[in-house]
Design a protein around this motif. Structure first.
Motif, PDB file in Angstrom:
ATOM      1  N   CYS A  19     -76.295   8.490  31.721  1.00 27.94           N
ATOM      2  CA  CYS A  19     -74.993   8.068  31.202  1.00 27.94           C
ATOM      3  C   CYS A  19     -73.890   8.407  32.178  1.00 27.94           C
ATOM      4  O   CYS A  19     -72.943   7.655  32.349  1.00 27.94           O
ATOM      5  CB  CYS A  19     -74.720   8.750  29.854  1.00 27.94           C
ATOM      6  SG  CYS A  19     -75.801   8.175  28.513  1.00 27.94           S
ATOM      7  N   SER A  20     -74.014   9.573  32.812  1.00 24.90           N
ATOM      8  CA  SER A  20     -73.009   9.953  33.789  1.00 24.90           C
ATOM      9  C   SER A  20     -72.980   8.966  34.947  1.00 24.90           C
ATOM     10  O   SER A  20     -71.931   8.592  35.441  1.00 24.90           O
ATOM     11  CB  SER A  20     -73.283  11.369  34.316  1.00 24.90           C
ATOM     12  OG  SER A  20     -73.186  12.306  33.260  1.00 24.90           O
ATOM     13  N   ASP A  21     -74.188   8.526  35.368  1.00 25.99           N
ATOM     14  CA  ASP A  21     -74.225   7.536  36.441  1.00 25.99           C
ATOM     15  C   ASP A  21     -73.546   6.254  36.013  1.00 25.99           C
ATOM     16  O   ASP A  21     -72.806   5.638  36.771  1.00 25.99           O
ATOM     17  CB  ASP A  21     -75.678   7.244  36.845  1.00 25.99           C
ATOM     18  CG  ASP A  21     -76.309   8.428  37.570  1.00 25.99           C
ATOM     19  OD1 ASP A  21     -75.534   9.271  38.043  1.00 25.99           O
ATOM     20  OD2 ASP A  21     -77.550   8.486  37.637  1.00 25.99           O
ATOM     21  N   ASP A  22     -73.798   5.844  34.762  1.00 25.67           N
ATOM     22  CA  ASP A  22     -73.144   4.639  34.261  1.00 25.67           C
ATOM     23  C   ASP A  22     -71.645   4.819  34.227  1.00 25.67           C
ATOM     24  O   ASP A  22     -70.874   3.922  34.542  1.00 25.67           O
ATOM     25  CB  ASP A  22     -73.655   4.293  32.861  1.00 25.67           C
ATOM     26  CG  ASP A  22     -75.102   3.783  32.906  1.00 25.67           C
ATOM     27  OD1 ASP A  22     -75.535   3.375  33.992  1.00 25.67           O
ATOM     28  OD2 ASP A  22     -75.764   3.807  31.850  1.00 25.67           O
ATOM     29  N   ASP A  23     -71.219   6.036  33.797  1.00 29.36           N
ATOM     30  CA  ASP A  23     -69.795   6.320  33.770  1.00 29.36           C
ATOM     31  C   ASP A  23     -69.193   6.180  35.153  1.00 29.36           C
ATOM     32  O   ASP A  23     -68.106   5.649  35.324  1.00 29.36           O
ATOM     33  CB  ASP A  23     -69.532   7.731  33.230  1.00 29.36           C
ATOM     34  CG  ASP A  23     -69.819   7.808  31.731  1.00 29.36           C
ATOM     35  OD1 ASP A  23     -69.986   6.737  31.113  1.00 29.36           O
ATOM     36  OD2 ASP A  23     -69.877   8.931  31.207  1.00 29.36           O
ATOM     37  N   GLU A  24     -69.927   6.679  36.174  1.00 30.03           N
ATOM     38  CA  GLU A  24     -69.415   6.612  37.529  1.00 30.03           C
ATOM     39  C   GLU A  24     -69.199   5.164  37.953  1.00 30.03           C
ATOM     40  O   GLU A  24     -68.262   4.841  38.641  1.00 30.03           O
ATOM     41  CB  GLU A  24     -70.381   7.309  38.491  1.00 30.03           C
ATOM     42  CG  GLU A  24     -70.411   8.818  38.367  1.00 30.03           C
ATOM     43  CD  GLU A  24     -69.066   9.443  38.675  1.00 30.03           C
ATOM     44  OE1 GLU A  24     -68.380   8.942  39.591  1.00 30.03           O
ATOM     45  OE2 GLU A  24     -68.687  10.402  37.994  1.00 30.03           O
ATOM     46  N   LYS A  25     -70.100   4.291  37.540  1.00 31.37           N
ATOM     47  CA  LYS A  25     -69.981   2.892  37.909  1.00 31.37           C
ATOM     48  C   LYS A  25     -68.758   2.249  37.276  1.00 31.37           C
ATOM     49  O   LYS A  25     -68.235   1.270  37.761  1.00 31.37           O
ATOM     50  CB  LYS A  25     -71.241   2.125  37.500  1.00 31.37           C
ATOM     51  CG  LYS A  25     -72.498   2.528  38.266  1.00 31.37           C
ATOM     52  CD  LYS A  25     -73.709   1.773  37.770  1.00 31.37           C
ATOM     53  CE  LYS A  25     -74.973   2.224  38.497  1.00 31.37           C
ATOM     54  NZ  LYS A  25     -76.182   1.531  37.972  1.00 31.37           N
ATOM     55  N   LEU A  26     -68.308   2.791  36.132  1.00 33.74           N
ATOM     56  CA  LEU A  26     -67.156   2.224  35.434  1.00 33.74           C
ATOM     57  C   LEU A  26     -65.853   2.936  35.760  1.00 33.74           C
ATOM     58  O   LEU A  26     -64.821   2.590  35.226  1.00 33.74           O
ATOM     59  CB  LEU A  26     -67.391   2.276  33.920  1.00 33.74           C
ATOM     60  CG  LEU A  26     -68.515   1.408  33.370  1.00 33.74           C
ATOM     61  CD1 LEU A  26     -68.662   1.635  31.877  1.00 33.74           C
ATOM     62  CD2 LEU A  26     -68.267  -0.055  33.656  1.00 33.74           C
ATOM     63  N   THR A  40     -64.162 -12.433  34.977  1.00 37.59           N
ATOM     64  CA  THR A  40     -64.913 -11.808  33.890  1.00 37.59           C
ATOM     65  C   THR A  40     -65.400 -10.431  34.326  1.00 37.59           C
ATOM     66  O   THR A  40     -66.135 -10.296  35.307  1.00 37.59           O
ATOM     67  CB  THR A  40     -66.120 -12.672  33.483  1.00 37.59           C
ATOM     68  OG1 THR A  40     -65.653 -13.971  33.078  1.00 37.59           O
ATOM     69  CG2 THR A  40     -66.870 -12.026  32.324  1.00 37.59           C
ATOM     70  N   LEU A  41     -64.983  -9.401  33.590  1.00 45.78           N
ATOM     71  CA  LEU A  41     -65.420  -8.040  33.865  1.00 45.78           C
ATOM     72  C   LEU A  41     -66.892  -7.885  33.503  1.00 45.78           C
ATOM     73  O   LEU A  41     -67.407  -8.595  32.631  1.00 45.78           O
ATOM     74  CB  LEU A  41     -64.582  -7.041  33.069  1.00 45.78           C
ATOM     75  CG  LEU A  41     -63.085  -6.989  33.392  1.00 45.78           C
ATOM     76  CD1 LEU A  41     -62.359  -6.160  32.341  1.00 45.78           C
ATOM     77  CD2 LEU A  41     -62.845  -6.410  34.779  1.00 45.78           C
ATOM     78  N   ASP A  42     -67.570  -6.940  34.161  1.00 41.13           N
ATOM     79  CA  ASP A  42     -69.000  -6.745  33.907  1.00 41.13           C
ATOM     80  C   ASP A  42     -69.255  -5.753  32.784  1.00 41.13           C
ATOM     81  O   ASP A  42     -70.323  -5.142  32.710  1.00 41.13           O
ATOM     82  CB  ASP A  42     -69.714  -6.306  35.187  1.00 41.13           C
ATOM     83  CG  ASP A  42     -69.144  -5.007  35.754  1.00 41.13           C
ATOM     84  OD1 ASP A  42     -68.219  -4.461  35.128  1.00 41.13           O
ATOM     85  OD2 ASP A  42     -69.617  -4.563  36.810  1.00 41.13           O
ATOM     86  N   CYS A  43     -68.291  -5.558  31.913  1.00 40.76           N
ATOM     87  CA  CYS A  43     -68.485  -4.695  30.747  1.00 40.76           C
ATOM     88  C   CYS A  43     -67.786  -5.358  29.558  1.00 40.76           C
ATOM     89  O   CYS A  43     -66.750  -5.992  29.715  1.00 40.76           O
ATOM     90  CB  CYS A  43     -67.930  -3.294  30.994  1.00 40.76           C
ATOM     91  SG  CYS A  43     -66.274  -3.256  31.687  1.00 40.76           S
ATOM     92  N   ASN A  77     -61.236   1.154  28.279  1.00 39.59           N
ATOM     93  CA  ASN A  77     -62.392   1.682  27.545  1.00 39.59           C
ATOM     94  C   ASN A  77     -63.338   0.539  27.211  1.00 39.59           C
ATOM     95  O   ASN A  77     -62.910  -0.537  26.799  1.00 39.59           O
ATOM     96  CB  ASN A  77     -61.907   2.357  26.256  1.00 39.59           C
ATOM     97  CG  ASN A  77     -63.042   2.977  25.463  1.00 39.59           C
ATOM     98  OD1 ASN A  77     -63.827   2.286  24.830  1.00 39.59           O
ATOM     99  ND2 ASN A  77     -63.122   4.295  25.493  1.00 39.59           N
ATOM    100  N   SER A  78     -64.629   0.767  27.418  1.00 35.95           N
ATOM    101  CA  SER A  78     -65.652  -0.220  27.066  1.00 35.95           C
ATOM    102  C   SER A  78     -66.763   0.481  26.290  1.00 35.95           C
ATOM    103  O   SER A  78     -67.503   1.286  26.863  1.00 35.95           O
ATOM    104  CB  SER A  78     -66.221  -0.884  28.323  1.00 35.95           C
ATOM    105  OG  SER A  78     -67.322  -1.714  28.010  1.00 35.95           O
ATOM    106  N   ASN A  79     -66.812   0.208  24.999  1.00 35.35           N
ATOM    107  CA  ASN A  79     -67.840   0.809  24.146  1.00 35.35           C
ATOM    108  C   ASN A  79     -67.909   2.329  24.298  1.00 35.35           C
ATOM    109  O   ASN A  79     -68.986   2.915  24.430  1.00 35.35           O
ATOM    110  CB  ASN A  79     -69.212   0.191  24.437  1.00 35.35           C
ATOM    111  CG  ASN A  79     -69.283  -1.275  24.010  1.00 35.35           C
ATOM    112  OD1 ASN A  79     -68.502  -1.712  23.171  1.00 35.35           O
ATOM    113  ND2 ASN A  79     -70.215  -2.012  24.586  1.00 35.35           N
ATOM    114  N   GLY A  80     -66.756   2.965  24.311  1.00 34.32           N
ATOM    115  CA  GLY A  80     -66.704   4.416  24.373  1.00 34.32           C
ATOM    116  C   GLY A  80     -66.675   5.003  25.760  1.00 34.32           C
ATOM    117  O   GLY A  80     -66.530   6.218  25.924  1.00 34.32           O
TER     118      GLY A  80
END
Length: 213
Positions: A19-26, A40-43, A77-80
């Motif tokens: 999840c942290s890695d995903d957070d870093e990408k966002l 179009t955003l990727d989230c 914010n995207s899904n939290g």
């Protein structure tokens, strides 16, 4: 058995790390588009902490539409999951250098762009030769800093001028042959104004900060 229990104990850490890695990408999403374009955003399900409807609008939860030239940065914010969103909107049409960008600039730096003035009156207003289609460019100075700029061009460029201004400003009012544009959706939010005076042969566009009126 102990190894299995150890791996099970470590599993939440792996999930957290993923999840942290995903957070870093966002964490940092930068969008560069032109006026009228849609990106179009990727989230999904994006919500903005702050918005600037003058520069861009958010459509269908994850589409960015360029409205007017400018830059804006906000937390989203995207899904939290929170991330920083930077949006830069560039002009689709450019007719001449936008004189708003020169307000507050020193005479020395302005003359690096336009060269030495053709003339300067007693009030300190200088006339410069145009760099393209402009008939002339005028800059008024106070304490050697530009506080007003005006560009004069042939009225035959009316169609192109309308597109140029629409990329950067919002029409506000018209009176006595003068049209007033501003760099915000509401007058109280505006920082700069563009006043257009249309003549039979030439059209003048004067740029000034609202506080200098």
């Amino acid at each position: 058995m102990k190894k299995v229990l150890f791996l099970l104990a470590m599993l939440p850490m792996f999930v957290f790390s993923a999840c942290s890695d995903d957070d870093e990408k966002l964490q940092d999403q930068s969008v560069v588009i032109k006026t009228g374009e849609i990106y179009t955003l990727d989230c999904p399900n994006v919500q903005l902490q702050n918005s600037n409807d003058f520069i861009f609008s958010l459509l269908d939860g994850n589409k960015i539409k360029g409205e007017h030239v400018g830059e804006f940065e906000t937390m989203a914010n995207s899904n939290g999951t929170s991330f920083k969103l930077s949006v830069t909107v560039e002009p689709l049409h450019t007719l001449y250098l936008d004189l708003k960008d020169f307000l507050g600039m020193s005479r020395e730096n302005i003359e690096k762009v336009f060269g030495k003035p053709l003339s300067t009156n007693q009030q300190g207003t200088s006339v410069y030769k145009g760099l393209g289609i402009e008939d002339k460019i005028q800059i008024a100075y106070d304490n050697n800093k530009a506080y007003l700029g005006a560009v004069t061009l042939k009225s035959s460029f009316a169609s192109e001028l309308g597109k140029h201004l629409a990329d950067r400003y919002v029409f506000f009012s018209e009176q006595g042959g003068q049209m007033l544009y501003m760099d915000a959706l509401k007058y109280e939010d505006a920082e700069y104004l563009a006043m257009v005076t249309v003549g039979l042969r030439t059209t003048s566009i004067m740029y000034i900060g609202k506080d200098d009126l």
